[in-house]
Write a protein that holds these residues in place. Structure first.
Motif, PDB file in Angstrom:
ATOM      1  N   ASP A  19       0.806  -1.216   0.000  1.00  0.00           N
ATOM      2  CA  ASP A  19       0.000   0.000   0.000  1.00  0.00           C
ATOM      3  C   ASP A  19       0.843   1.272   0.000  1.00  0.00           C
ATOM      4  N   ALA A  20       2.152   1.146   0.186  1.00  0.00           N
ATOM      5  CA  ALA A  20       3.023   2.328   0.180  1.00  0.00           C
ATOM      6  C   ALA A  20       3.588   2.638  -1.205  1.00  0.00           C
ATOM      7  N   ARG A  21       3.178   1.895  -2.222  1.00  0.00           N
ATOM      8  CA  ARG A  21       3.717   2.114  -3.571  1.00  0.00           C
ATOM      9  C   ARG A  21       3.412   3.524  -4.093  1.00  0.00           C
ATOM     10  N   PRO A  22       2.184   4.055  -3.954  1.00  0.00           N
ATOM     11  CA  PRO A  22       1.954   5.426  -4.452  1.00  0.00           C
ATOM     12  C   PRO A  22       2.801   6.475  -3.744  1.00  0.00           C
ATOM     13  N   LEU A  23       2.965   6.364  -2.414  1.00  0.00           N
ATOM     14  CA  LEU A  23       3.806   7.315  -1.693  1.00  0.00           C
ATOM     15  C   LEU A  23       5.268   7.220  -2.146  1.00  0.00           C
ATOM     16  N   TYR A  24       5.706   5.997  -2.367  1.00  0.00           N
ATOM     17  CA  TYR A  24       7.095   5.791  -2.813  1.00  0.00           C
ATOM     18  C   TYR A  24       7.305   6.373  -4.211  1.00  0.00           C
ATOM     19  N   ALA A  25       6.311   6.181  -5.093  1.00  0.00           N
ATOM     20  CA  ALA A  25       6.417   6.747  -6.437  1.00  0.00           C
ATOM     21  C   ALA A  25       6.422   8.271  -6.391  1.00  0.00           C
ATOM     22  N   ARG A  26       5.625   8.859  -5.496  1.00  0.00           N
ATOM     23  CA  ARG A  26       5.608  10.306  -5.347  1.00  0.00           C
ATOM     24  C   ARG A  26       6.965  10.826  -4.875  1.00  0.00           C
TER      25      ARG A  26
ATOM     26  N   ARG B 297      18.403   9.776 -15.975  1.00  0.00           N
ATOM     27  CA  ARG B 297      16.989   9.893 -15.634  1.00  0.00           C
ATOM     28  C   ARG B 297      16.073   9.406 -16.749  1.00  0.00           C
ATOM     29  N   SER B 298      16.657   9.041 -17.881  1.00  0.00           N
ATOM     30  CA  SER B 298      15.831   8.494 -18.952  1.00  0.00           C
ATOM     31  C   SER B 298      15.272   7.120 -18.589  1.00  0.00           C
ATOM     32  N   PHE B 299      15.846   6.468 -17.571  1.00  0.00           N
ATOM     33  CA  PHE B 299      15.335   5.174 -17.112  1.00  0.00           C
ATOM     34  C   PHE B 299      14.199   5.326 -16.095  1.00  0.00           C
ATOM     35  N   ALA B 300      13.776   6.556 -15.804  1.00  0.00           N
ATOM     36  CA  ALA B 300      12.816   6.767 -14.717  1.00  0.00           C
ATOM     37  C   ALA B 300      11.446   6.183 -15.039  1.00  0.00           C
ATOM     38  N   MET B 301      11.021   6.230 -16.294  1.00  0.00           N
ATOM     39  CA  MET B 301       9.693   5.733 -16.630  1.00  0.00           C
ATOM     40  C   MET B 301       9.577   4.232 -16.387  1.00  0.00           C
ATOM     41  N   ARG B 302      10.577   3.490 -16.759  1.00  0.00           N
ATOM     42  CA  ARG B 302      10.538   2.050 -16.508  1.00  0.00           C
ATOM     43  C   ARG B 302      10.564   1.757 -15.018  1.00  0.00           C
ATOM     44  N   ARG B 303      11.304   2.566 -14.276  1.00  0.00           N
ATOM     45  CA  ARG B 303      11.374   2.364 -12.832  1.00  0.00           C
ATOM     46  C   ARG B 303      10.036   2.687 -12.168  1.00  0.00           C
ATOM     47  N   LEU B 304       9.389   3.774 -12.581  1.00  0.00           N
ATOM     48  CA  LEU B 304       8.074   4.119 -12.016  1.00  0.00           C
ATOM     49  C   LEU B 304       7.039   3.041 -12.334  1.00  0.00           C
ATOM     50  N   LYS B 305       7.102   2.486 -13.516  1.00  0.00           N
ATOM     51  CA  LYS B 305       6.174   1.431 -13.878  1.00  0.00           C
ATOM     52  C   LYS B 305       6.379   0.208 -13.000  1.00  0.00           C
ATOM     53  N   ALA B 306       7.637  -0.127 -12.697  1.00  0.00           N
ATOM     54  CA  ALA B 306       7.917  -1.269 -11.833  1.00  0.00           C
ATOM     55  C   ALA B 306       7.482  -0.998 -10.395  1.00  0.00           C
ATOM     56  N   ILE B 307       7.509   0.277  -9.956  1.00  0.00           N
ATOM     57  CA  ILE B 307       7.069   0.604  -8.595  1.00  0.00           C
ATOM     58  C   ILE B 307       5.558   0.475  -8.468  1.00  0.00           C
ATOM     59  N   LEU B 308       4.825   0.969  -9.462  1.00  0.00           N
ATOM     60  CA  LEU B 308       3.367   0.979  -9.367  1.00  0.00           C
ATOM     61  C   LEU B 308       2.746  -0.395  -9.634  1.00  0.00           C
ATOM     62  N   SER B 309       3.434  -1.244 -10.406  1.00  0.00           N
ATOM     63  CA  SER B 309       2.912  -2.590 -10.672  1.00  0.00           C
ATOM     64  C   SER B 309       3.972  -3.612 -10.298  1.00  0.00           C
ATOM     65  N   PRO B 310       3.627  -4.605  -9.462  1.00  0.00           N
ATOM     66  CA  PRO B 310       4.623  -5.585  -9.017  1.00  0.00           C
ATOM     67  C   PRO B 310       5.228  -6.343 -10.198  1.00  0.00           C
ATOM     68  N   VAL B 311       6.531  -6.643 -10.091  1.00  0.00           N
ATOM     69  CA  VAL B 311       7.254  -7.372 -11.126  1.00  0.00           C
ATOM     70  C   VAL B 311       7.185  -8.856 -10.814  1.00  0.00           C
ATOM     71  N   PRO B 312       6.780  -9.709 -11.768  1.00  0.00           N
ATOM     72  CA  PRO B 312       6.710 -11.144 -11.492  1.00  0.00           C
ATOM     73  C   PRO B 312       8.104 -11.738 -11.310  1.00  0.00           C
ATOM     74  N   THR B 313       8.159 -12.809 -10.555  1.00  0.00           N
ATOM     75  CA  THR B 313       9.429 -13.504 -10.314  1.00  0.00           C
ATOM     76  C   THR B 313       9.851 -14.254 -11.568  1.00  0.00           C
ATOM     77  N   SER B 314      11.127 -14.179 -11.905  1.00  0.00           N
ATOM     78  CA  SER B 314      11.635 -14.842 -13.109  1.00  0.00           C
ATOM     79  C   SER B 314      11.721 -16.337 -12.890  1.00  0.00           C
TER      80      SER B 314
END
Length: 505
Positions: free
Chosen positions: A252-259, A284-301
């Motif tokens: 539940d802290a993902r939105p605060l962390y993204a902010r 900082r060009s990698f920020a969009m991919r990082r924000l996407k990973a913060i807001l949606s959980p990444v599946p285990t490989s």
């Protein structure tokens, strides 16, 4: 090929290996969502060029191979013949060693420039640390709780008024620097997540890996691809620390962390060359991919991505090892000492023309041994004529004696020469264009008291017109014999030898 040329070519090999690694890992990075595996793949790509350089350097530390001489030397009177083997140079138009030294000097200059730049950034970072002050007790309690949950040692925590984002500084005694505004105004859960992100770097050992990267970048400053690979590795590393921080603070802290990440991205960026672990990545060009990973959980490989990383590592190790082996195999062998043999007089007459003493060399008179000197017969006694009428007989005329002419001693000719610096010829461009695979040049050189060769003359050249003679003369000008001593004083002389050049197979 000499060791200097091999080292220069190894720089190009490392750049090529870095390019292949970047392309391979870039394809894997686009298909793998797991930041931990992507960070390992980029780590392999970053260290593969250094591994190839290390393999070549270790191979060059071993003694060079010893080549079998093409033919035995023959000592005829005072004439010695020595065969030397030379391999073709890589750069026929100019001395390969000169060009290789130029390349290595440029690489060293780039490394020095980068080292000076890093030193200047460290000085600025030290001044910034001097402006910080101890954090508040509430902030210390929050960081202490996170450190206990992550099972990492408690770092020194300081607050800084002008800092734009949280960062970890230091190798042996890490320091966590928090912006004063972040520590006072940020939500407690968001502050806990940011501190967890920075302490995750310490748990993973990223503060040590960061300095290994900086040293490697200095030593390989000639490689333009390493900084790009390092930036991709840093982006994957930040995503891996995000996953650790979110697993600690809860979903539940993902939105605060993204902010908090967006606020840090809006602040002025820190110099990319400063060796610190910041809350944002270097690019900082990698920020969009990082924000996407913060807001949606990444599946285990699964197993296949892990096997792909292992296969990638094996492929890079194979390319690095085979390339290093191929380069070090071109190392010019060291000729074995020649075995000198004394030819009897009958064998001297049967020698081929190219192995006979050079025309114009001082002749060596054949001297018989002392116990074989032929006896000299006394002249017959001449009877005195009779004296008559008181006349005095003339004195007998002695028998003519053969005139003895003093023969000047020939110049000292050095037999069994000991080379302080052997002639190392480059492959002539004429022979390379004509497709000639070997050649032999007989030289006659004067030797100064210090061992330097002077007044070198070509006695014979086989084949002619292929440039072997001129190259042998240039090689002889750079060669040097070990000084000879006679009764404690260094002396010169003259030496004859063959330079045999053969195309390496």
């Amino acid at each position: 090929m000499g060791a200097t040329e091999i080292l220069a070519l190894s720089l190009g090999l490392s750049v090529l290996l870095a390019g292949l690694a970047f392309v391979g890992v870039r394809v894997f990075d686009a298909r793998c969502p797991d930041p931990g595996l992507r960070e390992r793949a980029w780590t392999l790509a970053f260290h593969a060029p250094a591994a190839s350089l290390a393999l070549i350097a270790m191979a060059l530390l071993a003694p060079p191979p010893r080549a079998r001489p093409a033919s035995a030397g023959i000592e005829v009177g005072a004439v010695s013949v020595t065969d030397l083997t030379g391999a073709p140079g890589v750069f026929p138009d100019m001395p390969g060693q000169t060009l290789a030294l130029t390349v290595l000097a440029c690489a060293g200059l780039l490394a020095a420039v980068r080292a000076v730049g890093l030193a200047r950034r460290l000085i600025r970072l030290r001044r910034q640390l001097g402006q910080s002050h101890p954090a508040s007790p509430a902030t210390l309690d929050a960081v202490r709780t996170v450190a206990r949950d992550l099972d990492v040692p408690m770092p020194d925590v300081r607050a800084e008024d002008t800092a734009t984002q949280a960062m970890v500084v230091g190798l042996f005694r890490p320091v966590l620097i928090l912006p004063l505004a972040l520590a006072e105004t940020l939500d407690a859960r968001a502050l806990r997540a940011v501190c967890a992100h920075e302490l995750a770097h310490l748990k993973r050992g990223d503060h040590r890996a960061l300095w290994i990267e900086e040293v490697s970048l200095i030593l390989q400053a000639f490689n333009p691809l390493l900084r790009l690979i390092r930036d991709h590795r840093a982006a994957a590393r930040e995503e891996a620390c995000d996953a650790v921080a979110l697993s600690l603070v809860g979903e539940d802290a993902r939105p605060l962390y993204a902010r908090a990440l967006v606020d840090a991205l809006r602040a002025p960026a820190i110099d990319r060359g400063t060796p610190v672990l910041t809350f944002t990545s270097r690019r900082r060009s990698f920020a969009m991919r990082r924000l996407k990973a913060i807001l949606s959980p990444v599946p285990t490989s699964g197993l296949r991505p892990r096997l792909a990383v292992v296969g990638l590592g094996v492929a890079l190790a194979t390319v690095a090892g085979s390339g290093a082996f191929a380069l070090t195999a071109q190392r010019a062998p060291t000729p074995l000492p020649m075995v000198m043999a004394t030819a009897p007089a009958a064998a001297v007459a049967a020698l081929p023309a190219e192995r006979m003493p050079a025309v114009g060399m001082p002749a060596v008179a054949a001297v018989a041994p002392v116990d074989e000197v032929a006896p000299v017969e006394a002249p017959e006694r001449v009877a005195a004529p009779e004296v008559s009428d008181g006349a005095v007989a003339p004195a007998p005329v002695p028998a003519p004696v053969a005139a003895q002419t003093a023969v000047p001693a020939p110049a000292a000719v050095i037999t069994n020469p000991a080379w302080a610096e052997r002639p190392t010829p480059n492959w002539p461009a004429e022979a390379l264009e004509a497709g000639v695979n070997n050649g032999v040049v007989a030289l006659s050189c004067g030797v100064e008291s210090g061992g330097t060769l002077t007044d070198c003359q070509i006695v014979s050249e086989t084949p002619t017109g292929a440039g072997f003679g001129a190259e042998a003369l240039r090689a002889a000008a750079r060669a040097r014999l070990s000084p000879r001593t006679v009764e404690g004083a260094t002396t010169g002389g003259r030496v004859n030898f063959n330079v045999r050049m053969q195309m390496a197979e």
